[in-house]
Motif scaffolding. Structure first.
Motif, PDB file in Angstrom:
ATOM      1  N   ASP A  64      -4.180  -3.139  -1.685  1.00  0.00           N
ATOM      2  CA  ASP A  64      -4.550  -3.570  -0.340  1.00  0.00           C
ATOM      3  C   ASP A  64      -4.961  -5.035  -0.458  1.00  0.00           C
ATOM      4  O   ASP A  64      -5.983  -5.360  -1.078  1.00  0.00           O
ATOM      5  CB  ASP A  64      -5.713  -2.723   0.184  1.00  0.00           C
ATOM      6  N   ASN A 118      -0.099   1.711  10.876  1.00  0.00           N
ATOM      7  CA  ASN A 118      -0.417   1.376   9.482  1.00  0.00           C
ATOM      8  C   ASN A 118      -1.609   0.443   9.330  1.00  0.00           C
ATOM      9  O   ASN A 118      -1.784  -0.169   8.281  1.00  0.00           O
ATOM     10  CB  ASN A 118       0.802   0.769   8.793  1.00  0.00           C
ATOM     11  N   LEU A 119      -2.434   0.318  10.364  1.00  0.00           N
ATOM     12  CA  LEU A 119      -3.546  -0.623  10.270  1.00  0.00           C
ATOM     13  C   LEU A 119      -4.529  -0.219   9.187  1.00  0.00           C
ATOM     14  O   LEU A 119      -4.961  -1.041   8.373  1.00  0.00           O
ATOM     15  CB  LEU A 119      -4.262  -0.726  11.626  1.00  0.00           C
ATOM     16  N   TRP A 120      -4.890   1.056   9.148  1.00  0.00           N
ATOM     17  CA  TRP A 120      -5.911   1.522   8.208  1.00  0.00           C
ATOM     18  C   TRP A 120      -5.312   2.184   6.970  1.00  0.00           C
ATOM     19  O   TRP A 120      -5.924   2.177   5.905  1.00  0.00           O
ATOM     20  CB  TRP A 120      -6.858   2.496   8.903  1.00  0.00           C
ATOM     21  N   SER A 121      -4.156   2.767   7.112  1.00  0.00           N
ATOM     22  CA  SER A 121      -3.483   3.406   5.967  1.00  0.00           C
ATOM     23  C   SER A 121      -1.988   3.198   6.131  1.00  0.00           C
ATOM     24  O   SER A 121      -1.493   3.040   7.261  1.00  0.00           O
ATOM     25  CB  SER A 121      -3.817   4.898   5.904  1.00  0.00           C
ATOM     26  N   ARG A 138       0.809  -1.219   0.000  1.00  0.00           N
ATOM     27  CA  ARG A 138       0.000   0.000   0.000  1.00  0.00           C
ATOM     28  C   ARG A 138       0.844   1.270   0.000  1.00  0.00           C
ATOM     29  O   ARG A 138       0.422   2.298  -0.510  1.00  0.00           O
ATOM     30  CB  ARG A 138      -0.910   0.022   1.238  1.00  0.00           C
ATOM     31  N   ASP A 169     -13.352  -3.702  15.220  1.00  0.00           N
ATOM     32  CA  ASP A 169     -13.032  -3.379  13.831  1.00  0.00           C
ATOM     33  C   ASP A 169     -11.528  -3.487  13.581  1.00  0.00           C
ATOM     34  O   ASP A 169     -11.093  -3.840  12.476  1.00  0.00           O
ATOM     35  CB  ASP A 169     -13.565  -2.002  13.442  1.00  0.00           C
ATOM     36  N   GLU A 170     -10.713  -3.240  14.615  1.00  0.00           N
ATOM     37  CA  GLU A 170      -9.267  -3.414  14.489  1.00  0.00           C
ATOM     38  C   GLU A 170      -8.905  -4.892  14.385  1.00  0.00           C
ATOM     39  O   GLU A 170      -8.018  -5.269  13.600  1.00  0.00           O
ATOM     40  CB  GLU A 170      -8.567  -2.780  15.699  1.00  0.00           C
ATOM     41  N   ARG A 178      -9.914  -6.011  10.911  1.00  0.00           N
ATOM     42  CA  ARG A 178      -8.994  -5.503   9.898  1.00  0.00           C
ATOM     43  C   ARG A 178      -7.695  -6.306   9.889  1.00  0.00           C
ATOM     44  O   ARG A 178      -7.168  -6.667   8.823  1.00  0.00           O
ATOM     45  CB  ARG A 178      -8.709  -4.022  10.163  1.00  0.00           C
ATOM     46  N   THR A 179      -7.158  -6.601  11.067  1.00  0.00           N
ATOM     47  CA  THR A 179      -5.952  -7.428  11.143  1.00  0.00           C
ATOM     48  C   THR A 179      -6.178  -8.786  10.489  1.00  0.00           C
ATOM     49  O   THR A 179      -5.321  -9.290   9.747  1.00  0.00           O
ATOM     50  CB  THR A 179      -5.525  -7.619  12.610  1.00  0.00           C
ATOM     51  N   SER A 239      -0.717  -6.983   8.948  1.00  0.00           N
ATOM     52  CA  SER A 239      -0.808  -5.880   9.892  1.00  0.00           C
ATOM     53  C   SER A 239      -1.155  -6.486  11.246  1.00  0.00           C
ATOM     54  O   SER A 239      -1.445  -7.675  11.353  1.00  0.00           O
ATOM     55  CB  SER A 239      -1.847  -4.853   9.470  1.00  0.00           C
TER      56      SER A 239
END
Length: 335
Positions: free
Chosen positions: A59, A275-278, A34, A101-102, A105-106, A89
């Motif tokens: 991504d 860097n989890l979301w960006s 990314r 949500d974290e 996402r992971t 991540s």
């Protein structure tokens, strides 16, 4: 003939080191990540090493994007022969302090990212009946540790998924092979850009190895993908052995040592990028390269990696020693 290789998570750490090594032997390397700055740096590395680079901002949690990237790779470079899944991540925090949500996402990046990359590779390799997929794993694929529940869960999932797929390919007598490389603690930039709620800076649990050690293991696995998995680092072998023999004792040991062992003495900067979301190396960021902040403590060699690559030779030598000892014992008994 130039081999077409794909590396996810290629902008930093192990992925960056793998891309450099593939390029040094002349591969054309598609770089998926990314971070803009890291991708540009990785592409420059590949070109300086003599390879062809195709950097792609992707991504891996988005399967459509991964599949589209595979299409572009085959159109611009040629048939994909090697796919290395490495992107991940994570969150450093006790489970109760991780938002759902974290956690999701992971899981989407670190587990489903591997699923997406594997599907994109397989759908192109299977009709040609050739190719190799290397899953960059971890000792944590077998042994969970505190403060990394999301990452450990994802790596366990990758392990189970890969075993299932491997059996299916064996059933089909396919010439597409999938293997996994279980890594130790590695000196990568992740410890300064993974989302953290720890009071102090995160660190890999010693002993720490340089990413080039991991890269050598990945390339060996890519060239010998019929082997189901490889272990890198004596700590990986010891951890997996201890977990198989005495998991309860290991639970208690990690409960005592796992919190301090994953933190330095320095207070964490509350403004540390995550860097989890960006990406942490996007516009305005910086190219982190392959190495993290632990060069002084990191090992550049692994005896266990050599042993993992030469297990057949070691077994033969051990068998010869035992046979010789048996012959000597028999001779003494007949005197």
């Amino acid at each position: 003939m130039t081999r077409i290789s794909v590396v996810t998570g290629a902008s930093a750490g192990i992925g960056r080191a793998v891309a450099r090594r593939l390029a040094a032997r002349g591969d054309a390397v598609a770089l998926l990540a990314r971070g803009e700055e890291g991708l540009e740096g990785a592409a420059d590395d590949v070109r300086r090493a003599g390879g062809t680079a195709l950097p792609l901002e992707v991504d891996v949690a988005d399967f459509a994007a991964v599949d589209a990237a595979a299409d572009r790779i085959e159109k611009e470079l040629g048939p994909i022969e090697l796919w290395v899944n490495n992107a991940f991540s994570s969150v450093f925090a006790p489970f109760a302090e991780i938002e759902m949500d974290e956690f999701a996402r992971t899981t989407e990046v670190t587990y489903l990212g591997y699923v997406h990359g594997t599907r994109a590779a397989l759908s192109r390799m299977q009709p040609r009946d050739r190719g190799a997929i290397v899953q960059v794993g971890s000792a944590l694929a077998y042994r969970g540790i505190p403060l990394q529940s999301a990452y450990c869960g994802a790596k366990h999932a990758v392990q189970g998924f890969t075993e299932s797929l491997r059996v299916e390919l064996l059933h089909e007598r396919s010439n597409v092979h999938v293997t996994m490389v279980q890594m130790p603690a590695v000196n990568t930039p992740q410890f300064r850009w993974v989302l953290s709620r720890l009071g102090r800076n995160a660190q890999p649990v010693p002993p720490i190895y340089q990413p080039e050690v991991a890269a050598r293991a990945v390339l060996y696995a890519a060239d010998h993908p019929r082997r189901r998995e490889y272990w890198v680092g004596g700590s990986t072998a010891l951890t997996l052995a201890a977990n198989a023999v005495a998991p309860g004792l290991l639970d208690r040991y990690l409960a005592r040592s796992g919190y301090d062992g994953q933190q330095t003495d320095e207070r964490r900067d509350p403004d540390q990028p995550a860097n989890l979301w960006s990406p942490a190396d996007g516009p305005g960021g910086r190219d982190a390269g392959a190495h993290g902040a632990f060069d002084e403590d990191a090992k550049s060699r692994s005896l266990q990696l050599w042993a993992s690559q030469h297990h057949g030779l070691l077994a033969s030598v051990a068998g010869g020693v035992l046979a010789g000892a048996g012959a000597v014992w028999a001779a003494t008994r007949t005197r």
